[in-house]
Design a protein around this motif. Structure first.
Motif, PDB file in Angstrom:
ATOM      1  N   PRO A 209       0.832  -1.211   0.000  1.00 31.24           N
ATOM      2  CA  PRO A 209       0.000   0.000   0.000  1.00 31.24           C
ATOM      3  C   PRO A 209       0.861   1.254   0.000  1.00 31.24           C
ATOM      4  CG  PRO A 209       0.100  -0.924   2.201  1.00 31.24           C
ATOM      5  CD  PRO A 209       0.825  -1.899   1.299  1.00 31.24           C
ATOM      6  N   ILE A 210       0.247   2.337  -0.396  1.00 29.69           N
ATOM      7  CA  ILE A 210       0.928   3.624  -0.365  1.00 29.69           C
ATOM      8  C   ILE A 210       0.866   4.189   1.050  1.00 29.69           C
ATOM      9  CG2 ILE A 210       0.798   6.012  -1.192  1.00 29.69           C
ATOM     10  CD1 ILE A 210      -0.075   4.929  -3.877  1.00 29.69           C
ATOM     11  N   GLU A 211       2.008   4.618   1.564  1.00 26.37           N
ATOM     12  CA  GLU A 211       2.058   5.156   2.917  1.00 26.37           C
ATOM     13  C   GLU A 211       1.181   6.404   3.031  1.00 26.37           C
ATOM     14  OE1 GLU A 211       5.414   6.408   6.270  1.00 26.37           O
ATOM     15  OE2 GLU A 211       6.008   5.933   4.193  1.00 26.37           O
ATOM     16  N   VAL A 249      -8.671  10.717  -2.821  1.00 26.26           N
ATOM     17  CA  VAL A 249      -7.962  10.903  -4.088  1.00 26.26           C
ATOM     18  C   VAL A 249      -8.939  10.609  -5.212  1.00 26.26           C
ATOM     19  CG1 VAL A 249      -6.133  10.051  -5.592  1.00 26.26           C
ATOM     20  CG2 VAL A 249      -5.689  10.344  -3.166  1.00 26.26           C
ATOM     21  N   VAL A 250      -8.951  11.482  -6.234  1.00 27.22           N
ATOM     22  CA  VAL A 250      -9.849  11.323  -7.369  1.00 27.22           C
ATOM     23  C   VAL A 250      -9.043  11.352  -8.663  1.00 27.22           C
ATOM     24  CG1 VAL A 250     -11.877  12.202  -8.577  1.00 27.22           C
ATOM     25  CG2 VAL A 250     -11.681  12.491  -6.097  1.00 27.22           C
ATOM     26  N   ALA A 251      -9.272  10.371  -9.519  1.00 25.75           N
ATOM     27  CA  ALA A 251      -8.689  10.390 -10.857  1.00 25.75           C
ATOM     28  C   ALA A 251      -9.603  11.201 -11.760  1.00 25.75           C
ATOM     29  CB  ALA A 251      -8.552   8.964 -11.399  1.00 25.75           C
ATOM     30  N   ILE A 271      -4.134   7.629 -11.377  1.00 23.94           N
ATOM     31  CA  ILE A 271      -3.775   7.190 -10.035  1.00 23.94           C
ATOM     32  C   ILE A 271      -3.318   5.734 -10.070  1.00 23.94           C
ATOM     33  CG2 ILE A 271      -5.333   8.791  -8.859  1.00 23.94           C
ATOM     34  CD1 ILE A 271      -7.307   6.455  -8.512  1.00 23.94           C
ATOM     35  N   PRO A 272      -2.424   5.345  -9.135  1.00 23.46           N
ATOM     36  CA  PRO A 272      -2.078   3.924  -8.983  1.00 23.46           C
ATOM     37  C   PRO A 272      -3.187   3.221  -8.204  1.00 23.46           C
ATOM     38  CG  PRO A 272      -0.845   5.233  -7.406  1.00 23.46           C
ATOM     39  CD  PRO A 272      -1.642   6.204  -8.240  1.00 23.46           C
ATOM     40  N   LEU A 276      -3.548   2.247  -4.103  1.00 24.29           N
ATOM     41  CA  LEU A 276      -4.367   3.119  -3.265  1.00 24.29           C
ATOM     42  C   LEU A 276      -5.482   2.347  -2.576  1.00 24.29           C
ATOM     43  CD1 LEU A 276      -4.650   6.267  -5.558  1.00 24.29           C
ATOM     44  CD2 LEU A 276      -3.423   6.126  -3.378  1.00 24.29           C
ATOM     45  N   LEU A 277      -6.043   1.366  -3.271  1.00 21.76           N
ATOM     46  CA  LEU A 277      -7.096   0.567  -2.655  1.00 21.76           C
ATOM     47  C   LEU A 277      -6.569  -0.260  -1.485  1.00 21.76           C
ATOM     48  CD1 LEU A 277      -9.090  -0.619  -5.804  1.00 21.76           C
ATOM     49  CD2 LEU A 277      -9.856   0.990  -4.058  1.00 21.76           C
TER      50      LEU A 277
END
Length: 378
Positions: A209-211, A249-251, A271-272, A276-277
């Protein structure tokens, strides 16, 4: 590529006897994968699957339209356009008009696809053909060639959106003088609880995951901004997330952004999503199958706002399984959407159901083992 040597000739002759003869002992097989030239059809499953075949010593190429010819191991089907090649999108505003009735079948396109595949296959001589759900020309080509075919079911509810699909396929078959043949393997990419298939596999995703990732991720797919360039739906989504207040976060796609900019919402062209999920608590989505599959894998409940194609059926399935809620896009306001997001964010049963389905996904065999199942099946 050159036509095969003696070993390929032997492989081709044996494969004509499918499914009575197993070919697991052959040195290699030639696998032709077919896909519409759409990134979400190719990148999550078909490209990694081609790599998996090649890693096992088989030959594998992907036949797709010119728009995706830059991807690895592809051959071009020159007469198969991408959606953006078909001219400007219809004058559609989802918040005004509701769900778009997107055409998911074109007999001329299926005929052209089959002809393109046959042009290549008659020289390259594949032993088996592997197609994704919406690419029907590959199945026709396999039936003409008399070789087994496999279905990688990247959109299990999409065929239900095509009225009289069997009759339409039979009309195309009549042009080629062939009869229907069932796939030797149907590979579902979600658990049986989502949709039945002969075999169920999971597509690996990035686990790290993204920190300090967001609590809410919102994305409406790669084609949404092209399909609805004048829609205010992205603005409605961002405003709703601003009202919820959670880090989001919105793409939003590429191009100028003229909508709201709440301090808790980060706007990104791309977005990655998988990563992110990994930390998200809610996924706001149009309920495209790839995104739904990623959310199921990550154990994230969803707020589904379906827009076209199989998305309404996917959204209904999300509700049926207690994985989130469906929100109708027609007349949608930021107030209503914010309330639905808060409801899912704060309701434990949705999170429990999502975690349960994530556990089911983890228990599935990894889909890069499909080559091993395939040589056993044929």
């Amino acid at each position: 590529m050159e036509a095969g040597d003696d070993s390929v000739t032997v492989t081709s002759s044996i494969s004509q006897l499918y499914p009575l003869v197993a070919v697991a002992k052959l040195i290699h097989v030639r696998v032709l994968l077919t896909s519409l030239p759409i990134g979400s059809h190719l990148l999550p499953a078909m490209v990694p699957l081609a790599r998996a075949f090649r890693r096992r010593g088989h030959e594998a190429v992907i036949a797709t339209g010119p728009a995706m010819a830059h991807l690895e191991h592809t051959v071009v089907m020159p007469d198969v356009p991408a959606p953006s090649d078909l001219g400007p999108p219809p004058p559609w505003l989802p918040e005004r008009d509701g769900v778009l009735k997107a055409p998911l079948w074109s007999s001329p396109l299926v005929v052209a696809s089959a002809a393109n595949v046959l042009d290549f296959a008659r020289t390259w001589r594949p032993d088996v053909l592997v197609r994704e759900t919406s690419e029907y020309g590959g199945q026709i080509a396999a039936e003409v060639l008399g070789i087994p075919h496999v279905l990688v079911d990247i959109a299990p509810f999409a065929p239900l959106e095509i009225p009289l699909l069997d009759e339409l396929m039979d009309k195309v078959r009549a042009r080629f003088g062939v009869s229907a043949a069932d796939p030797v393997l149907t590979a579902g990419l979600t658990p049986a609880s989502w949709h039945p298939a002969q075999h169920h596999f999971r597509v690996p995703i990035e686990r790290e995951p993204i920190e300090h990732g967001p609590e809410i991720v919102a994305s409406f797919g790669t084609h949404t901004r092209w399909l609805m360039p004048d829609s205010k739906l992205p603005h409605i989504v961002v405003e709703a997330l601003g009202r919820v207040g959670a880090p989001s976060v919105v793409a939003i796609g590429h191009g100028e952004w003229t909508g709201p900019r709440p301090s808790n919402v980060r706007l990104e062209p791309e977005i990655p999503q998988q990563r992110l999920l990994g930390t998200a608590k809610v996924f706001v989505t149009h309920a495209g199958y790839s995104g739904v599959r990623e959310a199921l894998t990550a154990g994230v409940p969803m707020v589904a706002v379906p827009l076209f194609a199989d998305q309404p059926r996917n959204a209904d399935r999300i509700e049926d399984l207690g994985l989130g809620v469906r929100v109708d896009v027609k007349g949608l306001s930021a107030t209503v959407l914010a309330e639905r997001i808060r409801h899912v964010l704060n309701t434990k049963t949705y999170h429990d159901a999502a975690e349960n389905h994530a556990a089911q996904m983890i228990d599935l065999e990894v889909f890069t083992n499909i080559p091993d199942h395939l040589v056993s099946a044929v």
